[in-house]
Design a protein around this motif. Structure first.
Motif, PDB file in Angstrom:
ATOM      1  N   ASP A  98       0.848  -1.191   0.000  1.00 44.41           N
ATOM      2  CA  ASP A  98       0.000   0.000   0.000  1.00 44.41           C
ATOM      3  C   ASP A  98       0.887   1.246   0.000  1.00 44.41           C
ATOM      4  N   GLU A 100       0.433   4.203   0.969  1.00 40.56           N
ATOM      5  CA  GLU A 100       0.348   4.965   2.221  1.00 40.56           C
ATOM      6  C   GLU A 100       1.318   4.412   3.265  1.00 40.56           C
ATOM      7  N   LEU A 101       1.598   3.126   3.201  1.00 45.07           N
ATOM      8  CA  LEU A 101       2.547   2.501   4.115  1.00 45.07           C
ATOM      9  C   LEU A 101       3.953   2.450   3.533  1.00 45.07           C
ATOM     10  N   ARG A 104       6.356   5.421   4.097  1.00 44.20           N
ATOM     11  CA  ARG A 104       6.768   5.504   5.498  1.00 44.20           C
ATOM     12  C   ARG A 104       7.860   4.462   5.802  1.00 44.20           C
TER      13      ARG A 104
END
Length: 392
Positions: A98, A100-101, A104
């Motif tokens: 993903d 969004e992950l 990070r």
């Protein structure tokens, strides 16, 4: 400033801790403002790293290896860049994780690599020169003896070395720092500032807009950019690795002038070929790889020059000052200018930006050829007498 007061080794850990903490915190950013804040702090840590690393290299490495060692250590940045590019290919691929992950995790990966470096630095000793001027001669002599035992051909010098008597001091007043940089050594300051500004504009303008050029002019998908960074990083590391020894044999003046001028000329030629549409994404990447094979040792030589041509007491502050000015002029203005030029969608406009970078590099080469100090294979005290040295 802190390097002179608390020592090279302590600042080594302070700057790396700032970098690690801010990089890890970036992975937990909750909005754009927090992201920008954490990246700002990361940049502060990186800036401190350049000061600590380069001053430490100069003061620990024997004179005959100083040039190549400085260039290779600075060039090793691109090993990390290559690792980052590979991790980004995986972590930023929506088919794998993903997004969004993934981004990070990419920052956490960088922090993890930094932890490895943190542990490795436990074996790096304090600068014996700093210890001598701060009242710890016994520790300094022990460190020097250990270094001589580890270096091939170490031991007794092949010629008598001059001796100096030092006055112990806790710090150097800022007034004395300013007088040293802008009066006593003003021609050296001109060289250092010229090299720093030129390489900062050259590097930051091109590298920070690398992805934009590939996506906007060559239609390369953003997910594939990492593959193009790998050869770019290879050229940047191989340049210092293969050319570094020449800075100790052919000399600083010759190699600095050569690498800066060749980088500038090649950028102008490749910029023209880019403007008329000759390059594909692959040939453009090869061109940049060749250019930065020369530009990488040139950029590292800027730090080498500043860190070895000023007295011990102002060495770290000189690196910090010229790095800050160079980054402020070249590192901020360069990407901003190229962002505007690329946004026009005109290859000719981008070519004009490349020409500006080329002119800056060639001008820096001419200044270096005229005013550069021939510091190869000389002790730092021969190149610049310590401020704490007594006249008698």
């Amino acid at each position: 400033w802190l390097t002179d007061r608390i020592g090279r080794k302590k600042l080594f850990f302070v700057t790396l801790a700032v970098y690690l903490t801010a990089t890890a915190a970036t992975a937990f950013s909750w909005n754009l403002a927090s992201f920008a804040l954490f990246r700002f702090v990361t940049g502060a840590g990186i800036g401190g790293e350049y000061t600590a690393i380069n001053s430490t290299i100069q003061e620990l490495v024997p004179a005959r290896y100083r040039g190549r060692t400085d260039l290779i250590v600075n060039g090793s940045f691109w090993i990390g860049a290559a690792i980052g590019a590979v991790s980004a290919i995986v972590l930023l691929d929506p088919a794998v994780i993903d997004p969004e992950l993934g981004w990070r995790l990419a920052f956490l990966t960088g922090a993890g690599l930094g932890l490895v470096v943190f542990v490795m630095r436990l074996w790096i000793p304090e600068s014996p020169r700093w210890l001598m001027t701060h009242g710890q001669p016994e520790r300094a002599l022990k460190i020097v003896a250990d270094i001589e035992r580890m270096v091939p051909g170490g031991g007794e010098p092949d010629r008598p070395l001059p001796k100096i008597r030092l006055t112990m001091r806790t710090h150097t007043p800022l007034r004395e720092v300013a007088d040293t940089l802008f009066h006593a050594y003003r021609s050296r300051s001109l060289v250092g500032l010229s090299l720093m500004v030129a390489q900062a504009f050259f590097y930051n303008a091109i590298f920070f807009t690398y992805a934009l050029v590939l996506t906007d002019f060559f239609a390369i998908p953003a997910a594939n950019i990492g593959w193009y960074i790998l050869p770019f990083a290879a050229g940047n590391f191989l340049g210092p690795l293969l050319l570094g020894s020449l800075f100790d044999t052919l000399g600083r003046r010759t190699m600095i002038a050569l690498t800066y001028s060749v980088s500038g000329i090649l950028l102008a030629v490749s910029g023209y070929l880019f403007s008329i549409g000759v390059f594909s994404a692959q040939t453009q990447t090869i061109a940049w790889m060749v250019i930065f094979f020369f530009a990488s040792p040139a950029a590292s030589a800027a730090y080498l020059t500043v860190s070895e041509t000023f007295p011990l007491e102002v060495r770290a502050l000189a690196i910090a000052l010229f790095y800050a000015i160079g980054t402020g002029i070249g590192g901020v203005a360069g990407p901003a200018l190229f962002g505007v030029l690329i946004d026009t969608g005109s290859r000719s406009s981008v070519f004009a930006g490349y020409l500006l970078g080329s002119v800056l590099m060639v001008a820096a080469a001419l200044i270096a050829w005229r005013y550069c100090i021939d510091a190869e294979c000389k002790s730092l005290e021969e190149v610049a007498r310590p401020l704490a040295a007594q006249n008698n």
